[in-house]
Design a protein around this motif. Structure first.
Motif, PDB file in Angstrom:
ATOM      1  N   ALA A  20      34.771  47.341  44.558  1.00 35.29           N
ATOM      2  CA  ALA A  20      35.525  47.990  45.648  1.00 35.29           C
ATOM      3  C   ALA A  20      37.016  48.003  45.330  1.00 35.29           C
ATOM      4  CB  ALA A  20      35.258  47.271  46.970  1.00 35.29           C
ATOM      5  N   ALA A  42      40.576  36.950  41.645  1.00 37.13           N
ATOM      6  CA  ALA A  42      40.446  35.514  41.388  1.00 37.13           C
ATOM      7  C   ALA A  42      39.742  35.222  40.060  1.00 37.13           C
ATOM      8  CB  ALA A  42      39.680  34.866  42.540  1.00 37.13           C
ATOM      9  N   GLU A  43      38.879  36.131  39.631  1.00 30.11           N
ATOM     10  CA  GLU A  43      38.171  35.876  38.372  1.00 30.11           C
ATOM     11  C   GLU A  43      39.068  36.220  37.185  1.00 30.11           C
ATOM     12  OE1 GLU A  43      33.879  36.936  38.201  1.00 30.11           O
ATOM     13  OE2 GLU A  43      34.258  37.806  40.162  1.00 30.11           O
ATOM     14  N   ARG A  50      28.064  44.118  39.099  1.00 32.44           N
ATOM     15  CA  ARG A  50      27.175  42.975  39.364  1.00 32.44           C
ATOM     16  C   ARG A  50      25.684  43.303  39.284  1.00 32.44           C
ATOM     17  NH1 ARG A  50      30.730  38.931  40.813  1.00 32.44           N
ATOM     18  NH2 ARG A  50      32.647  39.836  41.609  1.00 32.44           N
ATOM     19  N   LYS A  55      19.474  41.787  36.244  1.00 36.25           N
ATOM     20  CA  LYS A  55      18.476  42.716  35.690  1.00 36.25           C
ATOM     21  C   LYS A  55      18.645  42.753  34.175  1.00 36.25           C
ATOM     22  CE  LYS A  55      18.964  45.482  39.941  1.00 36.25           C
ATOM     23  NZ  LYS A  55      20.137  44.787  40.541  1.00 36.25           N
ATOM     24  N   ALA A  84      44.303  34.950  46.177  1.00 35.17           N
ATOM     25  CA  ALA A  84      45.092  35.138  47.393  1.00 35.17           C
ATOM     26  C   ALA A  84      44.839  33.970  48.333  1.00 35.17           C
ATOM     27  CB  ALA A  84      44.706  36.457  48.063  1.00 35.17           C
ATOM     28  N   ARG A 125      26.153  35.133  40.997  1.00 40.01           N
ATOM     29  CA  ARG A 125      27.108  36.055  41.609  1.00 40.01           C
ATOM     30  C   ARG A 125      28.055  36.642  40.572  1.00 40.01           C
ATOM     31  NH1 ARG A 125      27.558  39.236  46.154  1.00 40.01           N
ATOM     32  NH2 ARG A 125      29.647  40.095  46.041  1.00 40.01           N
ATOM     33  N   ASP A 268      31.876  44.365  50.216  1.00 40.67           N
ATOM     34  CA  ASP A 268      31.075  43.301  50.828  1.00 40.67           C
ATOM     35  C   ASP A 268      31.819  42.512  51.905  1.00 40.67           C
ATOM     36  OD1 ASP A 268      29.102  43.955  48.997  1.00 40.67           O
ATOM     37  OD2 ASP A 268      28.865  41.918  48.215  1.00 40.67           O
ATOM     38  N   TRP A 314      19.232  49.363  46.263  1.00 44.68           N
ATOM     39  CA  TRP A 314      18.052  49.354  45.407  1.00 44.68           C
ATOM     40  C   TRP A 314      17.892  47.990  44.768  1.00 44.68           C
ATOM     41  CZ3 TRP A 314      22.682  50.077  43.209  1.00 44.68           C
ATOM     42  CH2 TRP A 314      22.875  49.553  41.926  1.00 44.68           C
TER      43      TRP A 314
HETATM   44  C1  LIG Z   1      23.385  39.562  40.791  1.00 39.60           C
HETATM   45  C2  LIG Z   1      23.631  40.690  41.746  1.00 39.60           C
HETATM   46  C3  LIG Z   1      22.797  41.789  41.735  1.00 39.60           C
HETATM   47  C4  LIG Z   1      23.010  42.844  42.625  1.00 39.60           C
HETATM   48  N1  LIG Z   1      22.159  43.901  42.605  1.00 39.60           N
HETATM   49  C5  LIG Z   1      22.352  44.914  43.462  1.00 39.60           C
HETATM   50  C6  LIG Z   1      21.478  46.027  43.465  1.00 39.60           C
HETATM   51  O1  LIG Z   1      20.529  46.090  42.687  1.00 39.60           O
HETATM   52  N2  LIG Z   1      21.700  47.028  44.347  1.00 39.60           N
HETATM   53  C7  LIG Z   1      22.750  46.992  45.224  1.00 39.60           C
HETATM   54  O2  LIG Z   1      22.913  47.929  46.022  1.00 39.60           O
HETATM   55  N3  LIG Z   1      23.615  45.947  45.252  1.00 39.60           N
HETATM   56  C8  LIG Z   1      23.422  44.917  44.391  1.00 39.60           C
HETATM   57  N4  LIG Z   1      24.292  43.851  44.407  1.00 39.60           N
HETATM   58  C9  LIG Z   1      25.402  43.842  45.372  1.00 39.60           C
HETATM   59  C10 LIG Z   1      26.631  44.539  44.814  1.00 39.60           C
HETATM   60  O3  LIG Z   1      26.872  44.139  43.506  1.00 39.60           O
HETATM   61  C11 LIG Z   1      27.808  44.210  45.710  1.00 39.60           C
HETATM   62  O4  LIG Z   1      27.579  44.822  46.954  1.00 39.60           O
HETATM   63  C12 LIG Z   1      29.139  44.663  45.139  1.00 39.60           C
HETATM   64  O5  LIG Z   1      29.399  44.021  43.927  1.00 39.60           O
HETATM   65  C13 LIG Z   1      30.276  44.363  46.106  1.00 39.60           C
HETATM   66  O6  LIG Z   1      31.484  44.686  45.522  1.00 39.60           O
HETATM   67  P1  LIG Z   1      32.855  44.143  46.121  1.00 39.60           P
HETATM   68  O7  LIG Z   1      33.921  44.684  45.219  1.00 39.60           O
HETATM   69  O8  LIG Z   1      32.916  44.391  47.568  1.00 39.60           O
HETATM   70  O9  LIG Z   1      32.775  42.558  45.976  1.00 39.60           O
HETATM   71  P2  LIG Z   1      32.667  41.644  44.697  1.00 39.60           P
HETATM   72  O10 LIG Z   1      31.916  42.332  43.635  1.00 39.60           O
HETATM   73  O11 LIG Z   1      32.177  40.316  45.167  1.00 39.60           O
HETATM   74  O12 LIG Z   1      34.171  41.496  44.203  1.00 39.60           O
HETATM   75  C14 LIG Z   1      35.114  40.764  44.940  1.00 39.60           C
HETATM   76  C15 LIG Z   1      36.077  40.096  43.986  1.00 39.60           C
HETATM   77  O13 LIG Z   1      37.109  39.511  44.750  1.00 39.60           O
HETATM   78  C16 LIG Z   1      37.417  38.244  44.220  1.00 39.60           C
HETATM   79  N5  LIG Z   1      38.034  37.403  45.266  1.00 39.60           N
HETATM   80  C17 LIG Z   1      37.422  36.754  46.276  1.00 39.60           C
HETATM   81  N6  LIG Z   1      38.324  36.077  47.003  1.00 39.60           N
HETATM   82  C18 LIG Z   1      39.524  36.318  46.443  1.00 39.60           C
HETATM   83  C19 LIG Z   1      40.850  35.903  46.744  1.00 39.60           C
HETATM   84  N7  LIG Z   1      41.113  35.111  47.800  1.00 39.60           N
HETATM   85  N8  LIG Z   1      41.848  36.334  45.944  1.00 39.60           N
HETATM   86  C20 LIG Z   1      41.604  37.140  44.890  1.00 39.60           C
HETATM   87  N9  LIG Z   1      40.369  37.570  44.558  1.00 39.60           N
HETATM   88  C21 LIG Z   1      39.352  37.160  45.346  1.00 39.60           C
HETATM   89  C22 LIG Z   1      36.090  37.716  43.753  1.00 39.60           C
HETATM   90  O14 LIG Z   1      36.271  36.683  42.804  1.00 39.60           O
HETATM   91  C23 LIG Z   1      35.451  38.968  43.179  1.00 39.60           C
HETATM   92  O15 LIG Z   1      35.760  39.105  41.821  1.00 39.60           O
HETATM   93  C24 LIG Z   1      24.084  42.775  43.537  1.00 39.60           C
HETATM   94  C25 LIG Z   1      24.928  41.649  43.553  1.00 39.60           C
HETATM   95  C26 LIG Z   1      24.695  40.621  42.664  1.00 39.60           C
HETATM   96  C27 LIG Z   1      25.598  39.420  42.702  1.00 39.60           C
END
Ligand SMILES: Cc1cc2nc3c(=O)[nH]c(=O)nc-3n(C[C@H](O)[C@H](O)[C@H](O)COP(=O)(O)OP(=O)(O)OC[C@H]3O[C@@H](n4cnc5c(N)ncnc54)[C@H](O)[C@@H]3O)c2cc1C
Length: 398
Positions: A20, A42-43, A50, A55, A84, A125, A268, A314
């Protein structure tokens, strides 16, 4: 309380280096935003995907899921390994300093829920989680997975294929009970046995202890490795007291604006108001992290676009592509489409004669057509819906 200027943004900060966060920056640049962008993650790794972690990466077909090698071409200040910690007026505080902003995007994702106990437990994760876990998967090793949800099922699939002795312990009476309901979730239980995975349903875990799991009721399950896959929580603890309203995530409206002017949320961590469902919803779906940022980027530039998806998710488990669209909560009827003993089948949920959710097992065409029916809200003919010989696009009531 944080305030942001109402003038055209010149300095945008995005918190969270996941899908995102990256997509927000991409969409900003695609819309011609030429001001400063800082992405704080943070990473230590640049943004990566992900879904393949559980998979193809876990199966050994892939070692890296980095989303784009050329992230610097987006002209951003990339602050990796920086967390943050809080907000002040127009300033993001981190463990390494401060970043001024006139617009801020919260995209911090979610973090796994841990079980109590002194034993070692792994999660799935991050890419580091996945690579470390994969290195431990050897023929004959005893892998105890807590939770028969999406991640538990996918990990069980990969680990069993690598020759591990896999046990999945699930507190509910069926797999995927929370996601699909017990009736449909129960239809996936046989997939575990067929893959040689020991699935223990209705079995709560008390704690993780050295060498295994202490089970509710006094039992013990030995494991060389324990993976806890019982869900995630939005990563929003750092926003407590910041003035940004929280409600099972960052509370956002239908335009993905938070309670603080100039601050948006996506992915998320965002619990946004859905005009379609008339309630606040938070998804842990890749599709949401992919698409919501386009709306955020437009609104950062002064538009008033609404994000109102039919949610889509999915999973690939036990050799099957499992796809789900919509929301079945509130449905008054469920129909099977085809025979679950066959390779391809599905389930349709109806409310007031309208399709509101669809599960498609190895039936991607059904998913696409069904999603459009859900979006359109067209009344459907239950008999045609249940007949797999009738394409879903032809299932509208006549
Ligand atoms: C193993 C796995 C398999 C998945 N498979 C599917 C699938 O098959 N189909 C599907 O629809 N979805 C799947 N998902 C879900 C999908 O990957 C997530 O919905 C998506 O990654 C969300 O993206 P995001 O950017 O919102 O959050 P994230 O990918 O969690 O990224 C958020 C980032 O913010 C960072 N962060 C957190 N707090 C802080 C802070 N305070 N300061 C700075 N950085 C911070 C975190 O470290 C992270 O790197 C899966 C998830 C996982 C873990």
């Amino acid at each position: 309380m944080v305030a942001a200027s109402t003038a055209r943004p010149e300095r945008i900060v995005v918190v969270g280096g996941g899908l995102a966060g990256l997509r927000t920056v991409e969409e900003l640049r695609a819309r011609g935003y030429a001001g400063a962008v800082t992405l704080v993650g943070a990473e230590d790794r640049p943004p990566y995907d992900r879904p393949p972690l559980s998979k193809r990466l876990m199966a050994g077909q892939l070692d890296d899921t980095t989303l784009r090698e050329d992230v610097q071409t987006l002209g951003l200040e990339l602050r990796l390994g920086e967390t943050a910690t809080g907000l002040d007026d127009g300033v993001l505080r981190t463990d390494r300093g401060e970043h001024r902003f006139d617009r801020l995007v919260l995209a911090t994702g979610a973090t796994p829920v841990a079980l109590p106990g002194q034993g070692g437990q792994r999660f799935l994760r991050t890419m580091d989680d996945a690579l470390a876990l994969r290195a431990r998967l050897r023929p004959g090793m005893r892998l105890a997975i807590v939770g028969a949800g999406w991640i538990g099922a996918e990990l069980a699939t990969a680990a069993a294929a690598r020759g591990c002795r896999v046990t999945v312990v699930e507190a509910a009476a069926t797999p995927l009970a929370a996601a699909l309901g017990g009736e449909i979730g129960g239809l996936t239980a046989g997939w575990y046995a067929a893959a040689g995975v020991d699935l223990r349903l209705g079995q709560a875990v008390d704690s993780v202890q050295p060498g295994g799991l202490a089970l509710a009721g006094g039992g013990w399950l030995a494991g060389d490795e324990v993976v806890t896959a019982v869900g995630v929580r939005p990563a929003t603890g750092w926003l407590e007291g910041s003035g940004v309203a929280l409600d099972n995530g960052v509370a956002a409206d239908e335009q993905l604006r938070t309670s603080v002017p100039g601050v948006f949320a996506a992915g998320d961590c965002a619990a946004f108001w859905s005009l379609r469902y008339r309630r606040r919803l938070r998804f842990e779906h890749w599709d949401v992290a992919l698409r919501a940022p386009a709306v955020v980027a437009a609104n950062l530039a002064g538009a008033a676009e609404v994000y109102d998806p039919v949610p889509y998710f999915w999973s690939e488990q036990f050799g099957r592509m499992v796809q789900y669209a919509g929301q079945h909560q509130g449905a008054d009827r469920m129909l099977l489409r085809g025979d679950p003993a066959e390779p391809r089948w599905g389930a349709c949920w109806l409310a007031g004669g309208v399709l509101v959710a669809l599960l498609a097992v190895d039936s991607p065409r059904d998913l696409g057509q069904g999603r459009r029916l859900i979006e359109a809200g067209t009344p459907v003919d239950p008999a045609r819906l249940a007949d797999p010989a009738v394409p879903l696009r032809d299932a509208a009531a006549r």
